[in-house]
Design a protein around this motif. Structure first.
Motif, PDB file in Angstrom:
ATOM      1  N   UNK A 137       0.987  35.971  19.693  1.00  0.00           N
ATOM      2  CA  UNK A 137       0.270  36.374  20.897  1.00  0.00           C
ATOM      3  C   UNK A 137       1.198  36.947  21.970  1.00  0.00           C
ATOM      4  N   UNK A 138       2.464  36.554  21.951  1.00  0.00           N
ATOM      5  CA  UNK A 138       3.369  36.965  23.031  1.00  0.00           C
ATOM      6  C   UNK A 138       4.109  38.261  22.735  1.00  0.00           C
ATOM      7  N   UNK A 139       3.902  38.827  21.552  1.00  0.00           N
ATOM      8  CA  UNK A 139       4.639  40.042  21.181  1.00  0.00           C
ATOM      9  C   UNK A 139       3.730  41.152  20.655  1.00  0.00           C
ATOM     10  N   UNK A 140       2.669  41.484  21.391  1.00  0.00           N
ATOM     11  CA  UNK A 140       1.814  42.574  20.920  1.00  0.00           C
ATOM     12  C   UNK A 140       2.486  43.924  21.171  1.00  0.00           C
ATOM     13  N   UNK A 141       2.103  44.935  20.419  1.00  0.00           N
ATOM     14  CA  UNK A 141       2.590  46.280  20.749  1.00  0.00           C
ATOM     15  C   UNK A 141       1.943  46.744  22.050  1.00  0.00           C
ATOM     16  N   UNK A 142       2.535  47.715  22.692  1.00  0.00           N
ATOM     17  CA  UNK A 142       1.908  48.309  23.876  1.00  0.00           C
ATOM     18  C   UNK A 142       1.037  49.483  23.436  1.00  0.00           C
ATOM     19  N   UNK A 143       0.091  49.847  24.266  1.00  0.00           N
ATOM     20  CA  UNK A 143      -0.750  51.009  23.956  1.00  0.00           C
ATOM     21  C   UNK A 143       0.094  52.268  23.874  1.00  0.00           C
ATOM     22  N   UNK A 144       1.128  52.357  24.714  1.00  0.00           N
ATOM     23  CA  UNK A 144       2.009  53.533  24.709  1.00  0.00           C
ATOM     24  C   UNK A 144       2.792  53.615  23.398  1.00  0.00           C
TER      25      UNK A 144
END
Length: 216
Positions: A137-144
């Protein structure tokens, strides 16, 4: 001022940054990086399909001392329900039928990632599973970063639906988990097993990504 438990976990995650970056760089630098990333999505299906069953198992094993954890898991199970089907849809958009994905054999690193969680839950301390949830949960990719990935690997955004949804939802999810960790997890043995599992999860996931990157 004493550090919160969640901030301690955050610092541990950051300490592995070079390890995780190395695995992902090897994948994205590979000549056939598009195919390798799709293989990663297949491996992701094989571990994501266990998210809700594992949380149900933890919830059933925890005693009344962990009522707040059980309540957290009830909510989080609903948040994560059906994400394996999202991945099947994404992979179908990339040319892989649901049956192909379901019938594919997971890499041994994927089995190690999930098998370690069954061991933690059944043989050690089920609350340790929070360390696994914390890292995911703490390491999602960013939308960018997903937009850049789409352009670089020629993968349509519609086939990155699952990752985009996690990029949007996980920042709020980790806030809920941090609140639980800092308000209800004070037992030193509980903190130790959560920390242990966080470290093991980071290492297992890094091994999984690297295995996909180096697969013949």
């Amino acid at each position: 001022m004493e550090k919160t438990f969640s901030s301690q976990l955050h610092e541990i995650s950051i300490s592995y940054k070079l390890t995780t970056a190395y695995s992902w760089n090897r994948l994205f630098d590979a000549e056939n990086s598009r195919d390798r990333f799709i293989d990663y999505l297949i491996q992701m299906y094989h571990y994501v399909k266990f998210s809700c069953p594992l949380m149900e198992l933890v919830k059933d094993k925890l005693n009344d001392k962990y009522e707040s954890v059980r309540e957290y898991l009830k909510v989080h199970i609903q948040e994560e329900k059906g994400h394996d089907n999202w991945l099947l849809d994404d992979l179908e958009r990339l040319g892989y039928s649901p049956n192909q994905v379901k019938n594919s054999l997971p890499n041994r690193e994927t089995i190690a990632l999930i098998g370690s969680q069954f061991y933690i839950i059944n043989q050690l301390n089920p609350v340790g599973y929070l360390g696994y949830i914390y890292y995911l949960e703490s390491n999602p990719p960013t939308l960018e970063s997903l937009q850049k990935l789409s352009e670089n690997l020629n993968i349509p955004q519609k086939a990155l639906f699952t990752l985009n949804e996690h990029a949007k939802a996980d920042p709020e999810h980790i806030m809920s988990l941090n609140s639980l960790l800092d308000s209800d997890i004070f037992d030193i043995n509980d903190q130790k097993i959560i920390t242990y599992n966080l470290q093991m999860t980071i290492e297992n996931l890094s091994d999984l990504v690297l295995a996909v990157a180096l697969k013949n």
